[in-house]
Scaffold this active site. Sequence first.
Site, PDB file in Angstrom:
ATOM      1  N   ARG A   1      82.150 -18.654  44.889  1.00  0.00           N
ATOM      2  CA  ARG A   1      82.995 -18.009  43.889  1.00  0.00           C
ATOM      3  C   ARG A   1      84.391 -18.625  43.946  1.00  0.00           C
ATOM      4  O   ARG A   1      85.021 -18.606  45.003  1.00  0.00           O
ATOM      5  CB  ARG A   1      83.052 -16.501  44.164  1.00  0.00           C
ATOM      6  CG  ARG A   1      84.071 -15.775  43.310  1.00  0.00           C
ATOM      7  CD  ARG A   1      84.083 -14.258  43.569  1.00  0.00           C
ATOM      8  NE  ARG A   1      85.119 -13.663  42.749  1.00  0.00           N
ATOM      9  CZ  ARG A   1      86.186 -13.020  43.216  1.00  0.00           C
ATOM     10  NH1 ARG A   1      86.360 -12.840  44.514  1.00  0.00           N
ATOM     11  NH2 ARG A   1      87.095 -12.542  42.397  1.00  0.00           N
TER      12      ARG A   1
ATOM     13  N   HIS B   1      92.466 -14.961  38.338  1.00  0.00           N
ATOM     14  CA  HIS B   1      92.800 -14.479  39.681  1.00  0.00           C
ATOM     15  C   HIS B   1      94.329 -14.564  39.829  1.00  0.00           C
ATOM     16  O   HIS B   1      94.849 -15.280  40.677  1.00  0.00           O
ATOM     17  CB  HIS B   1      92.064 -15.297  40.742  1.00  0.00           C
ATOM     18  CG  HIS B   1      91.939 -14.632  42.087  1.00  0.00           C
ATOM     19  ND1 HIS B   1      90.719 -14.407  42.709  1.00  0.00           N
ATOM     20  CD2 HIS B   1      92.864 -14.125  42.922  1.00  0.00           C
ATOM     21  CE1 HIS B   1      90.917 -13.822  43.887  1.00  0.00           C
ATOM     22  NE2 HIS B   1      92.217 -13.637  44.042  1.00  0.00           N
TER      23      HIS B   1
ATOM     24  N   GLU C   1      90.430  -8.005  40.491  1.00  0.00           N
ATOM     25  CA  GLU C   1      91.307  -6.942  40.993  1.00  0.00           C
ATOM     26  C   GLU C   1      92.488  -6.589  40.089  1.00  0.00           C
ATOM     27  O   GLU C   1      93.655  -6.749  40.474  1.00  0.00           O
ATOM     28  CB  GLU C   1      91.847  -7.329  42.377  1.00  0.00           C
ATOM     29  CG  GLU C   1      90.776  -7.631  43.394  1.00  0.00           C
ATOM     30  CD  GLU C   1      91.332  -7.808  44.810  1.00  0.00           C
ATOM     31  OE1 GLU C   1      92.570  -7.875  44.969  1.00  0.00           O
ATOM     32  OE2 GLU C   1      90.534  -7.844  45.757  1.00  0.00           O
TER      33      GLU C   1
ATOM     34  N   ASN D   1      85.458  -5.839  45.510  1.00  0.00           N
ATOM     35  CA  ASN D   1      86.121  -6.413  46.685  1.00  0.00           C
ATOM     36  C   ASN D   1      86.503  -5.253  47.592  1.00  0.00           C
ATOM     37  O   ASN D   1      87.135  -4.294  47.131  1.00  0.00           O
ATOM     38  CB  ASN D   1      87.389  -7.174  46.293  1.00  0.00           C
ATOM     39  CG  ASN D   1      87.079  -8.435  45.487  1.00  0.00           C
ATOM     40  OD1 ASN D   1      85.923  -8.827  45.354  1.00  0.00           O
ATOM     41  ND2 ASN D   1      88.110  -9.054  44.951  1.00  0.00           N
TER      42      ASN D   1
ATOM     43  N   TYR E   1      87.951  -4.060  51.572  1.00  0.00           N
ATOM     44  CA  TYR E   1      88.553  -4.507  52.829  1.00  0.00           C
ATOM     45  C   TYR E   1      88.749  -3.438  53.887  1.00  0.00           C
ATOM     46  O   TYR E   1      88.704  -3.732  55.076  1.00  0.00           O
ATOM     47  CB  TYR E   1      89.916  -5.176  52.547  1.00  0.00           C
ATOM     48  CG  TYR E   1      89.772  -6.559  51.941  1.00  0.00           C
ATOM     49  CD1 TYR E   1      89.586  -7.669  52.760  1.00  0.00           C
ATOM     50  CD2 TYR E   1      89.777  -6.760  50.572  1.00  0.00           C
ATOM     51  CE1 TYR E   1      89.430  -8.940  52.221  1.00  0.00           C
ATOM     52  CE2 TYR E   1      89.617  -8.025  50.025  1.00  0.00           C
ATOM     53  CZ  TYR E   1      89.445  -9.112  50.863  1.00  0.00           C
ATOM     54  OH  TYR E   1      89.277 -10.376  50.342  1.00  0.00           O
TER      55      TYR E   1
ATOM     56  N   GLU F   1      84.138  -9.979  47.519  1.00  0.00           N
ATOM     57  CA  GLU F   1      85.057 -10.296  48.627  1.00  0.00           C
ATOM     58  C   GLU F   1      84.932  -9.239  49.706  1.00  0.00           C
ATOM     59  O   GLU F   1      84.926  -8.047  49.413  1.00  0.00           O
ATOM     60  CB  GLU F   1      86.529 -10.295  48.187  1.00  0.00           C
ATOM     61  CG  GLU F   1      86.974 -11.492  47.426  1.00  0.00           C
ATOM     62  CD  GLU F   1      88.450 -11.408  47.021  1.00  0.00           C
ATOM     63  OE1 GLU F   1      89.236 -10.758  47.742  1.00  0.00           O
ATOM     64  OE2 GLU F   1      88.788 -11.984  45.983  1.00  0.00           O
TER      65      GLU F   1
ATOM     66  N   TRP G   1      85.262 -13.445  52.150  1.00  0.00           N
ATOM     67  CA  TRP G   1      86.614 -13.950  51.891  1.00  0.00           C
ATOM     68  C   TRP G   1      87.188 -14.350  53.221  1.00  0.00           C
ATOM     69  O   TRP G   1      87.379 -13.482  54.060  1.00  0.00           O
ATOM     70  CB  TRP G   1      87.504 -12.893  51.221  1.00  0.00           C
ATOM     71  CG  TRP G   1      88.847 -13.500  50.898  1.00  0.00           C
ATOM     72  CD1 TRP G   1      89.936 -13.547  51.715  1.00  0.00           C
ATOM     73  CD2 TRP G   1      89.204 -14.204  49.705  1.00  0.00           C
ATOM     74  NE1 TRP G   1      90.948 -14.243  51.100  1.00  0.00           N
ATOM     75  CE2 TRP G   1      90.527 -14.652  49.873  1.00  0.00           C
ATOM     76  CE3 TRP G   1      88.523 -14.511  48.516  1.00  0.00           C
ATOM     77  CZ2 TRP G   1      91.198 -15.388  48.887  1.00  0.00           C
ATOM     78  CZ3 TRP G   1      89.203 -15.226  47.550  1.00  0.00           C
ATOM     79  CH2 TRP G   1      90.529 -15.659  47.740  1.00  0.00           C
TER      80      TRP G   1
END
Length: 465
Positions: free
Chosen positions: A75, A119, A165, A294, A296, A368, A415
């Site tokens: 990606r 992005h 995002e 995504n 985290y 991600e 990521w």
Amino acid sequence: MIQFPKDFIWGSATSSYQIEGAAMEGGRAWSIWDAHAHIPGRTANNDHGDVACDHYHRYKEDVKLMADLGLKAYRFSISWSRIQPDGQGAVNPEGIQFYSNLIDELLSYGITPWITLYHWDLPLALHTEKDGWLNPEIADYFAKYADICFTHFGDRVHHWITHNEPWVVAILGYSAGVFAPGRKSEDEPYIVAHNILRSHAKAVQRYREKYQPAQEGTIGITNNCDWREPLSDKPEDIDAAQRALEFFLGWFTDPIYFGDYPAVMRERLGDRLPQFSEEEKKLLIGSSDFFGLNHYSTLLAADAPSGVEVENNVYGNGGIFADQRVLLTADPEWKTTAMRWPIVPLGCQKLLEWIRDRYDNPPIYITENGCAFDDAKDENGEVRDTDRIHFLEGYIDACHQAIENGVALKGYFVWSLMDNFEWAQGYSKRFGIHYVDYESLERTPKHSAHWYRKLIENNGFKLSQ
Ligand code: PNW
């Protein structure tokens, strides 16, 4: 042994401004991130992406690294101002050639390209001359740019992501002001988000009408969300966690699945929240072929009664505090990464299940997930990033658990492929599974890269703890 479904896609991700460099080469013009990073004090050590990982010149070497990993998918994002330097009008043939070469190189190794169209690197001219994402007309500029990409690359590219995002663009770019374009406003984030969603819908409409029937690709959007665990089992904290998730993720995904913003946002924001026309609602509903996520980290959420005032964004992911009144904290027991983001794999599983339940079990791709640690080479030139391996084991195990529980998770992209320009943190934070020496630009696989290669080879792994 944890075993994944047969067709599960293992990938890795990067973005244009973070890795390409060649910022003023090949006919490219500046984006808002070039301008932002060149204002003293905006990034750690005043770092910028002029050279970055020099991927623009080293893409062949980088694709070789991917091939060595056995990656099934890669990606990456396209720099809009490499394709259209002014964000509108003339197309830059050198930009088209660069991405065309990259795509061909990937395909020659059997690696499937997944392209993100936006992005965060908006052509600077669109910002200074047209007000960027604040201007409703931006949706048409974006759709036109997307169309150019579909025309030139769609014969070989079958996986498209319109935006990466939008939450970060709206909140970090227009509320906290720590990311480009560095604005601090209470209303602009909602306008920006609205125009991003409109631009997504228009780009998807073009793809579906002009290209999808023949090219047979899929198109969607990627949103980021961290999990919000109620601080206590008090109903007001449970509500606060739910509210926080709706302000974070529902803000962008409810319009795509239901045609409008979450009720809690409409009630609390009133006129400050823009409204979609009936036509826009129709375009938005069903405008993502998959759910790009995504993810985290996790934080605890508590209700913040009036009287409690908190500075906006104490914990980064807050959104605008006065609108949500959710107090975010971290459990002191949690280990954290170099970003100080708590490591809570269970939060990943819970978020995937929350998406399953709210949006009727859509196909999900984690586009991600990963972590920064203070990696360094040892005397033998090895990067022994065991912290990262533990992080990945925990999160990928959580993904597996979610699949067992019926979540339609179809792929996972780590990521990042290599250390790169980590936005406001510059080069001080390393997210890569390959180490980049920023003097020599040499890439070295970290131990996590070897671990990931084996995981892909076996389509699963053995938990070490
Ligand atoms: C994502 N937050 O950004 C981006 O898509 C990547 O470009 C970036 O390098 C990666 O995550 C690591 O940061 C985020 O504050 C930036 O919650 C900030 C946040 C989340 C995601």
